[in-house]
Design a protein around this motif. Structure first.
Motif, short mmCIF file in Angstrom:
data_model
loop_
_atom_site.label_atom_id
_atom_site.label_comp_id
_atom_site.label_asym_id
_atom_site.label_seq_id
_atom_site.Cartn_x
_atom_site.Cartn_y
_atom_site.Cartn_z
N GLN A 97 4.12 -7.95 4.54
CA GLN A 97 4.18 -6.50 4.66
C GLN A 97 3.10 -5.84 3.80
OE1 GLN A 97 6.58 -4.74 6.58
NE2 GLN A 97 7.02 -6.81 7.34
N ARG A 98 2.45 -4.83 4.35
CA ARG A 98 1.67 -3.92 3.50
C ARG A 98 2.60 -2.78 3.09
NH1 ARG A 98 -3.92 -0.41 4.49
NH2 ARG A 98 -3.64 0.86 2.61
N TYR A 99 2.78 -2.65 1.79
CA TYR A 99 3.70 -1.64 1.26
C TYR A 99 3.06 -1.10 -0.01
CZ TYR A 99 8.41 0.38 0.55
OH TYR A 99 9.48 1.23 0.42
N ASP A 100 2.29 -0.01 0.15
CA ASP A 100 1.61 0.59 -0.99
C ASP A 100 2.62 1.20 -1.94
OD1 ASP A 100 -0.58 -0.15 0.45
OD2 ASP A 100 -1.13 1.88 1.09
N ILE A 101 2.31 1.15 -3.25
CA ILE A 101 3.20 1.76 -4.24
C ILE A 101 2.41 2.71 -5.12
CG2 ILE A 101 4.77 -0.22 -4.25
CD1 ILE A 101 3.55 -1.04 -6.90
N GLU A 102 3.15 3.67 -5.66
CA GLU A 102 2.53 4.67 -6.53
C GLU A 102 1.96 4.02 -7.78
OE1 GLU A 102 3.98 9.27 -6.77
OE2 GLU A 102 5.50 7.73 -7.02
N ALA A 103 0.73 4.38 -8.12
CA ALA A 103 0.12 3.85 -9.33
C ALA A 103 0.86 4.40 -10.55
CB ALA A 103 -1.35 4.24 -9.38
N PRO A 104 1.13 3.57 -11.57
CA PRO A 104 1.85 4.03 -12.76
C PRO A 104 1.15 5.21 -13.44
CG PRO A 104 1.65 1.64 -12.75
CD PRO A 104 0.81 2.14 -11.63
N GLY A 105 1.90 6.25 -13.73
CA GLY A 105 1.36 7.42 -14.42
C GLY A 105 0.46 8.29 -13.57
N ARG A 106 0.39 8.02 -12.27
CA ARG A 106 -0.48 8.82 -11.38
C ARG A 106 0.33 9.24 -10.15
NH1 ARG A 106 -5.79 5.53 -10.25
NH2 ARG A 106 -6.47 7.58 -9.50
N PRO A 107 1.20 10.20 -10.30
CA PRO A 107 2.05 10.64 -9.18
C PRO A 107 1.23 11.00 -7.94
CG PRO A 107 2.72 11.68 -11.22
CD PRO A 107 1.42 11.01 -11.51
N GLY A 108 1.66 10.51 -6.81
CA GLY A 108 0.99 10.82 -5.55
C GLY A 108 -0.19 9.94 -5.23
N VAL A 109 -0.58 9.06 -6.15
CA VAL A 109 -1.70 8.15 -5.92
C VAL A 109 -1.14 6.76 -5.63
CG1 VAL A 109 -3.78 7.09 -6.88
CG2 VAL A 109 -3.23 9.48 -7.42
N PHE A 110 -1.41 6.24 -4.43
CA PHE A 110 -0.83 4.97 -4.01
C PHE A 110 -1.89 3.87 -3.99
CE2 PHE A 110 2.44 7.80 -2.82
CZ PHE A 110 3.60 7.06 -2.65
N ALA A 111 -1.51 2.70 -4.49
CA ALA A 111 -2.39 1.55 -4.51
C ALA A 111 -2.02 0.61 -3.37
CB ALA A 111 -2.28 0.82 -5.84
N GLU A 112 -3.04 0.06 -2.71
CA GLU A 112 -2.80 -0.85 -1.59
C GLU A 112 -2.20 -2.16 -2.10
OE1 GLU A 112 -5.82 -3.43 0.92
OE2 GLU A 112 -5.91 -1.33 1.57
N ARG A 113 -1.06 -2.56 -1.52
CA ARG A 113 -0.40 -3.78 -1.96
C ARG A 113 0.18 -4.53 -0.75
NH1 ARG A 113 0.62 -2.76 -7.51
NH2 ARG A 113 1.45 -4.85 -7.80
N TYR A 114 0.19 -5.87 -0.85
CA TYR A 114 0.74 -6.72 0.19
C TYR A 114 1.85 -7.58 -0.43
CZ TYR A 114 -3.34 -5.42 2.92
OH TYR A 114 -4.30 -4.70 3.60
N TRP A 115 2.96 -7.74 0.34
CA TRP A 115 4.15 -8.39 -0.20
C TRP A 115 4.73 -9.38 0.82
CZ3 TRP A 115 5.15 -6.59 -5.14
CH2 TRP A 115 4.61 -5.33 -5.47
N SER A 116 5.41 -10.41 0.29
CA SER A 116 6.16 -11.36 1.12
C SER A 116 7.63 -11.29 0.69
CB SER A 116 5.62 -12.78 0.92
OG SER A 116 6.35 -13.71 1.69
N PRO A 117 8.48 -10.56 1.44
CA PRO A 117 9.86 -10.32 1.01
C PRO A 117 10.89 -11.22 1.70
CG PRO A 117 8.86 -8.42 2.16
CD PRO A 117 8.09 -9.64 2.51
#
Length: 407
Positions: free
Chosen positions: A89-109
């Motif tokens: 899955q590609r599931y971007d998450i909010e960057a720590p301390g930067r509300p509204g800014v999402f970092a591209e992330r890939y996960w195997s759940p």
């Protein structure tokens, strides 16, 4: 050290994979250190909060589907009590301390249920591996990071879509099969002045239904024939075979001299029906004039006779191989037992008593105990109790047909 209690909470927190412990409503109850590190969160930001409030989709990405896919997987786990492994899955998450800014992330759940003693989903363990760097490394090795990452993600999404279509197709077929089952196994009318309670419980699995049947018929004199059977296999094919065998046994019962002969005729007919091999069946003929039950079994679990004092007698004195699995020209056995007024006769299929990795005698003892506890109940109440009490963790893995008659 062998006698030292294990602190499972401490083990949970240091496991290398990212782990969330969720309620069935997907509220975060616990989280391990690996996931906190990967997500850039602390415990106060996640514990006690709804999962998707903590980890929403990227609102700036109209194609984001990670939250929707994860929610669907978690709902399947809660509904079925079975583990669900997701595609990449590609599931971007909010960057720590930067509300509204999402970092591209890939996960195997992977999502797994924790069941209570009654087989209900008590907790869900969400285990996830952050494979972002693996995706990027593969992309760099092929010289075009963005293109390769997009290609890998696209293939994973295609797999997810294929799985979703298969689930939808299985769900549609399940509904067709259940409708066919209901049409072929209607609730019986009273046979003379006698009443029986019947039940059909489908299995949890998508197509793990419709090999089982029951049948009741009024016979001349104050007599009733009752039968149950179980076709090997599941789905539409098993349902069609079940319908043919049920009808054939019902017809044979009207002219055969007792249950053994009726099952013998059914066995001959089964040889001409593809998919009927190794079907099991049991039939009993109740005679209220003589207060006797004649019975015979073709490889089927024994009927149970509950006496008014609470003792349970398993009718296992006339057991033979399943249909099509016995020598020709050898008569099937038949036995006869007496009964008293207010006894209860129960016929059932193996889904009621069998459990994986458990001896069948354990299941039969569980059935006998349940019958004894509810011996004063009417047939309908007793049928409901028999289905509810022995239900295995995670729900029924095989369908069950059940007939209960208070004699």
């Amino acid at each position: 050290m062998s006698g030292t209690p294990i602190d499972y909470a401490a083990v949970f927190r240091v496991l290398p994979g990212g782990l969330l412990l969720l309620s069935p409503e997907f509220v975060i109850l616990d989280v391990n250190e690996t996931l906190l590190h990967r997500a850039g969160r602390d415990r106060r930001q996640v514990i006690g909060r709804y999962l998707f409030d903590v980890f929403p989709d990227n609102p700036a990405d109209p194609d984001a589907s990670g939250m929707r896919n994860l929610l669907a997987s978690l709902e399947r786990v809660v509904a079925t009590g079975e583990r669900d492994t997701m595609a990449l899955q590609r599931y971007d998450i909010e960057a720590p301390g930067r509300p509204g800014v999402f970092a591209e992330r890939y996960w195997s759940p992977v999502n797994s249920p924790v069941l209570d003693a009654a087989g209900r989903v008590q907790l869900v363990v969400h285990r996830v591996e952050d494979v972002t760097e693996i995706v990027r490394a593969g992309a760099r090795a092929h010289g075009d990071q963005e293109r390769m990452a997009a290609e890998l993600y696209a293939r994973a999404q295609e797999l997810q879509e294929v799985n979703d279509r298969l689930r939808a197709s299985h769900a549609r077929e399940r509904q067709v099969v259940l409708a066919l089952q209901e049409a072929m196994l209607p609730r019986p009318r009273p046979v003379g002045h006698h009443r029986a309670a019947v039940r059909y419980r489908p299995a949890i699995g998508a197509l793990n239904v419709c090999g089982d049947w029951y049948d009741l018929a009024e016979l001349p004199g104050d007599r009733m024939a009752v039968a149950v059977g179980d076709v090997v296999g599941h789905g539409l094919d098993a349902a069609c075979v079940m319908g043919q065998l049920r009808s054939a046994l019902s017809a044979a019962t009207q002219v055969a001299d007792g249950p053994a002969r009726a099952l013998e005729v059914l066995g001959i007919y089964a040889r001409s029906v593809e998919g009927a091999e190794s079907t099991t069946a049991a039939q009993a003929i109740i005679d209220w004039t003589t207060h006797t039950i004649a019975y015979s079994s073709a490889g089927h679990p024994p009927p149970a006779l509950l006496h008014p004092d609470g003792t349970v007698e398993l009718l296992d004195g006339a057991t033979d191989p399943p249909l099509g699995a016995r020598p020709e020209h050898v008569d099937r056995p038949e036995a006869r037992v007496p009964f008293t007024d207010d006894a209860v006769l129960v016929l059932y299929t193996d889904g009621l008593i069998e459990r994986r990795r458990e001896d069948i005698d354990v299941g039969l003892a569980r059935l006998a105990g349940s019958l004894a506890r509810h011996r004063g109940a009417d047939a309908e109440t007793l049928a409901d109790a028999l289905l509810a009490e022995p239900l295995p963790p995670g729900g029924a893995t095989d369908d069950t047909a059940l007939v209960v008659i208070r004699l």
